[in-house]
Design an enzyme around this catalytic site. Sequence first.
Site, mmCIF file in Angstrom:
data_model
loop_
_atom_site.group_PDB
_atom_site.id
_atom_site.type_symbol
_atom_site.label_atom_id
_atom_site.label_comp_id
_atom_site.label_asym_id
_atom_site.label_seq_id
_atom_site.Cartn_x
_atom_site.Cartn_y
_atom_site.Cartn_z
ATOM 1 N N HIS A 71 0.870 -1.105 -0.208
ATOM 2 C CA HIS A 71 -0.451 -0.283 0.024
ATOM 3 C C HIS A 71 0.700 1.271 0.058
ATOM 4 O O HIS A 71 0.100 2.126 -1.042
ATOM 5 C CB HIS A 71 -0.522 -0.529 0.959
ATOM 6 C CG HIS A 71 -1.809 1.284 1.776
ATOM 7 N ND1 HIS A 71 -2.938 1.747 0.787
ATOM 8 C CD2 HIS A 71 -1.431 2.674 2.390
ATOM 9 C CE1 HIS A 71 -3.248 2.768 0.577
ATOM 10 N NE2 HIS A 71 -2.774 3.105 1.872
ATOM 11 N N GLU A 72 2.146 1.042 0.603
ATOM 12 C CA GLU A 72 2.841 2.309 1.161
ATOM 13 C C GLU A 72 3.303 3.104 -0.118
ATOM 14 O O GLU A 72 4.061 3.652 -0.632
ATOM 15 C CB GLU A 72 3.437 2.534 2.257
ATOM 16 C CG GLU A 72 2.607 2.465 3.978
ATOM 17 C CD GLU A 72 2.199 3.644 3.898
ATOM 18 O OE1 GLU A 72 2.446 4.756 3.416
ATOM 19 O OE2 GLU A 72 1.756 3.319 4.824
ATOM 20 N N THR A 73 3.794 1.668 -0.874
ATOM 21 C CA THR A 73 4.991 2.420 -2.270
ATOM 22 C C THR A 73 3.763 2.094 -3.410
ATOM 23 O O THR A 73 4.341 2.154 -4.790
ATOM 24 C CB THR A 73 5.718 1.088 -1.844
ATOM 25 O OG1 THR A 73 5.528 -0.056 -2.257
ATOM 26 C CG2 THR A 73 6.681 1.092 -0.720
#
EC number: 3.2.1.14
Length: 270
Positions: A131-133
């Site tokens: 999700h973050e990347t």
Amino acid sequence: MGNKLVLVLVAVALVMGPKNVSAQNCGCAEGLCCSQYGYCGTGEDYCGTGCQQGPCTTASPPPSNNVNADILTADFLNGIIDQADSGCAGKNFYTRDAFLSALNSYTDFGRVGSEDDSKREIAAAFAHFTHETGHFCYIEEIDGASKDYCDEESIAQYPCSSSKGYHGRGPIQLSWNFNYGPAGSANNFDGLGAPETVSNDVVVSFKTALWYWMQHVRPVINQGFGATIRAINGALECDGANPTTVQARVNYYTEYCRQLGVATGDNLTC
């Protein structure tokens, strides 16, 4: 078209706000505990279940003999990275070998409890990394360099360099001077003087993600996936703040649990 839409949505999510906001309330003074919700204090509410830092009273179970390399296969990680666009900077940066190398510094990751517990922890971590990347597309936060991530309250302990930025970098999008400082000390690099190391050295990049995980997320892992969301970005996402983003994280976690052949457990949302 579908992949491009996903990347656009991820880009919007990355631009919306700082990462690891719940950690802004950590960095407690000596003798104080950082509670599962990111507040400093003493007593069972702060030092008991979910305590993230300080003289926590809840003991961690002993490490197991589960082998992360057997669970985190090349097919598993490549299946995530392959969903990133071919032009993504992270596509040729993040590798399984680098992650396994970083694990040498964090040998308890994925090794507490049963094999199913190990699988759930790996699924949870990689759900958040995904999700973050944006499926390991991004190394740095979009437009992060234009934002101020120097926290004035912690500047005495973790002084900011005017020529450096402490925006999101790496698999967990490490942010803020109060995270770069201790992450650097724990992983033998100058987090405050050379935060760009997280973007330039892939092993260090994974180490900072594992450092953050073990410091802030591992203490609540037994409370369900929803607790891990709260530990990473609860202030901006939990308690109805951004249910769409919460569900996106849950969807990744559910899929990775399916791939690893393990039940998700309860308490998936926050």
